[in-house]
Design a protein around this motif. Structure first.
Motif, PDB file in Angstrom:
ATOM      1  N   ARG A 145      43.569 -30.379 -39.514  1.00  0.00           N
ATOM      2  CA  ARG A 145      42.916 -31.566 -39.688  1.00  0.00           C
ATOM      3  C   ARG A 145      41.800 -31.248 -40.929  1.00  0.00           C
ATOM      4  N   HIS A 146      41.220 -32.434 -41.510  1.00  0.00           N
ATOM      5  CA  HIS A 146      40.147 -32.439 -42.259  1.00  0.00           C
ATOM      6  C   HIS A 146      39.399 -33.677 -42.126  1.00  0.00           C
ATOM      7  N   HIS A 147      38.158 -33.765 -42.452  1.00  0.00           N
ATOM      8  CA  HIS A 147      37.391 -34.942 -42.383  1.00  0.00           C
ATOM      9  C   HIS A 147      37.158 -35.630 -43.841  1.00  0.00           C
ATOM     10  N   VAL A 148      36.955 -37.095 -43.604  1.00  0.00           N
ATOM     11  CA  VAL A 148      36.687 -37.944 -44.911  1.00  0.00           C
ATOM     12  C   VAL A 148      35.681 -38.829 -44.671  1.00  0.00           C
ATOM     13  N   ASP A 149      35.295 -39.511 -45.745  1.00  0.00           N
ATOM     14  CA  ASP A 149      34.078 -40.435 -45.621  1.00  0.00           C
ATOM     15  C   ASP A 149      34.844 -41.755 -45.066  1.00  0.00           C
ATOM     16  N   PRO A 150      34.424 -42.398 -44.139  1.00  0.00           N
ATOM     17  CA  PRO A 150      35.422 -43.681 -43.581  1.00  0.00           C
ATOM     18  C   PRO A 150      35.621 -44.681 -44.684  1.00  0.00           C
TER      19      PRO A 150
END
Length: 212
Positions: free
Chosen positions: A136-141
């Motif tokens: 996974r990675h995280h993003v700015d929605p």
């Protein structure tokens, strides 16, 4: 051509050369160029490579044999937990010419640590958080731009600990609203964060459920 400002750290840091014989051998043996060939951008290729690494073995803490700090040895023995996933992804990125670093951090809510990576993205001009174990990675929605570890950290502190010291005991909010509002999570080959589910996927390890 856009040249971003050089960012220096107070900690000495040597950039690995992808021509290093062992990295070159890793790239050739596992045909990493073919692995990422479907990616249309640099970042898509990084995500595809992370997905490939995450599928090379099933999460299995080492028993009689503890793998070396070496991606080929880890893939060959097909055993390991978060640290082995992070080592393998880091070295595969380096073999492709993408600077990557190994990161150990405290995992909020479970009382233990977790090993992940950051990869330097020329496309975004910053370090990007990557978790090969959780794939996974995280993003700015709102924008979909991937986040660095520091950006994830700052958003968690702002949401969990408004105006108080950042301790488990002082957290006043559940993780779910944070994930939905401030931190989007892309899993496997996702490039757009889906809506936050009410419960984590059944096959998701407990230590990856903290963002729900």
């Amino acid at each position: 051509q856009r040249n971003s400002p050089m960012r220096y750290t107070s900690i000495p840091f040597a950039y690995e050369d992808y021509k290093n014989p062992r990295l070159a051998a890793l790239r050739e043996k596992y045909k990493l160029d073919e692995v990422v060939a479907a990616g249309k951008t640099e970042f898509e290729k990084m995500v595809i490579l992370r997905d490939w690494v995450s599928r090379q073995w099933k999460y299995d803490p080492p028993g009689d044999y503890y793998p070396q700090w070496d991606a080929d040895d880890i893939i060959t023995h097909k055993t390991g937990f978060c640290v082995q996933y992070a080592i393998t992804y880091m070295q595969c990125c380096l073999a492709m010419g993408w600077q990557a670093r190994f990161v150990f951090g405290y995992q909020p809510g479970i009382g233990s640590g977790h090993e992940v990576n950051e990869v330097w993205s020329n496309q975004y001009g910053k370090w990007i958080f990557m978790d090969a174990n959780g794939n996974r990675h995280h993003v700015d929605p709102p924008t979909g731009e991937p986040l660095s570890i520091l950006e994830v950290h700052d958003r968690m502190v702002k949401a969990f600990y408004p105006g108080v010291e950042g301790l488990i005991e002082t957290s006043k909010r559940s993780p779910k609203p944070v994930a939905a509002k401030d931190i989007g999570t892309c899993r496997k080959l996702e490039m757009v964060a889906p809506p936050v589910a009410d419960t984590p996927p059944k096959d998701w390890p407990p230590y990856n459920r903290w963002l729900y």
